[in-house]
Design a protein around this motif. Sequence first.
Motif, PDB file in Angstrom:
ATOM      1  N   GLY A 186      26.189  26.002  -8.055  1.00 56.30           N
ATOM      2  CA  GLY A 186      27.476  26.679  -8.087  1.00 56.30           C
ATOM      3  C   GLY A 186      27.407  28.170  -7.877  1.00 56.30           C
ATOM      4  N   LEU A 187      26.201  28.746  -7.777  1.00 57.98           N
ATOM      5  CA  LEU A 187      26.086  30.157  -7.439  1.00 57.98           C
ATOM      6  C   LEU A 187      26.528  30.362  -5.996  1.00 57.98           C
ATOM      7  N   ALA A 188      27.337  31.377  -5.741  1.00 57.33           N
ATOM      8  CA  ALA A 188      27.914  31.560  -4.407  1.00 57.33           C
ATOM      9  C   ALA A 188      27.855  33.026  -4.000  1.00 57.33           C
ATOM     10  N   VAL A 189      27.429  33.267  -2.765  1.00 49.59           N
ATOM     11  CA  VAL A 189      27.393  34.621  -2.222  1.00 49.59           C
ATOM     12  C   VAL A 189      28.681  34.953  -1.492  1.00 49.59           C
TER      13      VAL A 189
ATOM     14  N   ALA B   7      28.541  20.942 -10.704  1.00 47.42           N
ATOM     15  CA  ALA B   7      28.265  21.919  -9.650  1.00 47.42           C
ATOM     16  C   ALA B   7      28.847  23.288  -9.963  1.00 47.42           C
ATOM     17  N   GLY B   8      30.063  23.347 -10.498  1.00 46.42           N
ATOM     18  CA  GLY B   8      30.633  24.623 -10.862  1.00 46.42           C
ATOM     19  C   GLY B   8      31.323  25.372  -9.740  1.00 46.42           C
TER      20      GLY B   8
ATOM     21  N   VAL C  90      30.311  24.971 -24.103  1.00 42.46           N
ATOM     22  CA  VAL C  90      29.740  23.723 -23.593  1.00 42.46           C
ATOM     23  C   VAL C  90      29.388  23.807 -22.115  1.00 42.46           C
ATOM     24  N   ALA C  91      30.038  24.701 -21.357  1.00 48.96           N
ATOM     25  CA  ALA C  91      29.785  24.790 -19.916  1.00 48.96           C
ATOM     26  C   ALA C  91      28.380  25.257 -19.558  1.00 48.96           C
ATOM     27  N   PRO C  92      27.777  26.217 -20.275  1.00 50.50           N
ATOM     28  CA  PRO C  92      26.468  26.720 -19.844  1.00 50.50           C
ATOM     29  C   PRO C  92      25.359  25.685 -19.786  1.00 50.50           C
ATOM     30  N   ARG C  93      25.430  24.613 -20.578  1.00 51.08           N
ATOM     31  CA  ARG C  93      24.357  23.625 -20.544  1.00 51.08           C
ATOM     32  C   ARG C  93      24.370  22.806 -19.258  1.00 51.08           C
ATOM     33  N   THR C  94      25.489  22.774 -18.561  1.00 50.15           N
ATOM     34  CA  THR C  94      25.570  21.885 -17.409  1.00 50.15           C
ATOM     35  C   THR C  94      26.303  22.502 -16.232  1.00 50.15           C
ATOM     36  N   ALA C  95      27.535  22.943 -16.420  1.00 48.07           N
ATOM     37  CA  ALA C  95      28.387  23.332 -15.302  1.00 48.07           C
ATOM     38  C   ALA C  95      28.535  24.843 -15.205  1.00 48.07           C
ATOM     39  N   GLY C  96      28.883  25.327 -14.015  1.00 43.38           N
ATOM     40  CA  GLY C  96      28.992  26.754 -13.775  1.00 43.38           C
ATOM     41  C   GLY C  96      30.395  27.300 -13.811  1.00 43.38           C
ATOM     42  N   PHE C  97      31.331  26.567 -14.386  1.00 40.10           N
ATOM     43  CA  PHE C  97      32.684  27.095 -14.532  1.00 40.10           C
ATOM     44  C   PHE C  97      32.722  28.119 -15.659  1.00 40.10           C
TER      45      PHE C  97
ATOM     46  N   GLY D 153      24.966  27.845 -12.510  1.00 38.82           N
ATOM     47  CA  GLY D 153      25.902  28.497 -11.615  1.00 38.82           C
ATOM     48  C   GLY D 153      26.669  29.643 -12.231  1.00 38.82           C
ATOM     49  N   LEU D 154      26.436  29.966 -13.489  1.00 40.67           N
ATOM     50  CA  LEU D 154      27.086  31.120 -14.097  1.00 40.67           C
ATOM     51  C   LEU D 154      26.363  32.397 -13.670  1.00 40.67           C
ATOM     52  N   SER D 155      27.123  33.472 -13.530  1.00 42.71           N
ATOM     53  CA  SER D 155      26.533  34.736 -13.091  1.00 42.71           C
ATOM     54  C   SER D 155      27.281  35.884 -13.748  1.00 42.71           C
ATOM     55  N   ARG D 156      26.575  36.969 -13.939  1.00 41.97           N
ATOM     56  CA  ARG D 156      27.180  38.193 -14.465  1.00 41.97           C
ATOM     57  C   ARG D 156      27.501  39.161 -13.332  1.00 41.97           C
TER      58      ARG D 156
END
Length: 444
Positions: free
Chosen positions: A60-63, A174-175, A273-280, A391-394
């Motif tokens: 789920g990381l996106a440029v 996927a996120g 709960v999202a950080p363990r699996t999904a990137g939302f 898929g999480l990002s700062r």
Amino acid sequence: MVQQLEKRLFSLRPPQALLLSFIGLSLAGALLLKSPWASHTGTSWSQALFTAVSAATVTGLAVVDTGTHFTLFGQWVLLFLMQFGGLGLMTFGVFIIYLAQDRLSMQHRATLSEALNEPGHGNLHSVLRAMFGFTIVMEAAGTVLLSFQWVPELGWSKGIYYSFFHAVSAFNNAGFSLRADSLVAYAGSPLVNSVISLLFISGGIGFGVIADVTGKRRFRDYALHTKAMLVGTLCLNLVAMLVVLALEYGNPATLGALPEPGARLWAAWFQGVAPRTAGFNSVDMAAMLPATAFFIMGLMFIGGGSGSTASGIKLSTFIVMLVATRAFLRSEERPVLFGRSVDPGLILKAMSIGMISLFCVVTGTFLLTITEKAPFIDIAFEAVSAFGTVGLSRGLTASLTLPGQAVIMVLMLIGRVGPLTLAFTLANRDRARIQYPVGKLTIG
């Protein structure tokens, strides 16, 4: 020449076949995303490859912004990459063989077992049936429920499409989102928060667990792995929600910006709960306190369940490491979990997975500190997120350099196929013929 190539392909070990399958899926996706029909303004090769790897590994990381950069064709390419990557490319191939021949060879069984992370071979048929049936039901139900939110906002056609895209993305962990802010606008929405979280939790708990739960009624009849996953998921999710709520409740840039306590509870639940699996994300990740970001990194490193659409070291691995540590502190010969002793070989495997995973994350973080000019917490967060295929990002993803993108892509691939699978691919698994005398080391 063709026969030699076929012979080499069929002689591949299951981990090698699995790794090459994800690489091939990513390359095919990159070619499609590079095509002029996939984007409105054109996509560079680096953007296409990074996005394809991220979708195939269900990260789920996106440029680039998914909703505005890609056309409808490009978004459908992402949907297929997420679906194939989430369920496992090898699973699709073996399932076709299963339909055609109604039987599986030993090599195909081994390949499928590696993709599903199932140690045994006898229950693969039931896992396959539960997996595909459960996937169709959950994604269809998620689309219907989410349409109650997005059809009134966007109209019938766009609202249903939005609902379907997010349902597939959520179930496959996927996120990817069609909105630039992910789900920040719906931080206080009970419908969106509950449906999306139910989808990625059910997709990330493991298909073996789903098959076991649907086939048995009483908790005491469940397999040890199922019991550990159900209890572990419940406890970890509750702890994560409470920690996020406590740390971010007064942060005016995250939970503190929400006017109602109910909205803050929903946001704390979702972001816990999202950080363990999904990137939302339903709050701004870059605005979170460093302590919260560090805690979320731990959740991303643990990941979801074995044989699921999630990655990380897996919750079952983390549980085995915990009970092994507890047994050591209590001077017990063997760790015990739900009235069953844990096999020493399983403990060794869990410790190996944890060590290899830590090495991959540390190495990736070290390389990113060389290639990127950003705060260390943002770099480490990005590396753990890529390895856990979360898929999480700062906010670092869009500004990654080309070497940085390469590091993140490698971490995503390693995280998806599993660190132990990669180690088996690179190492010689033949048993040593010579037995050496036992030696002693002083540790601790």
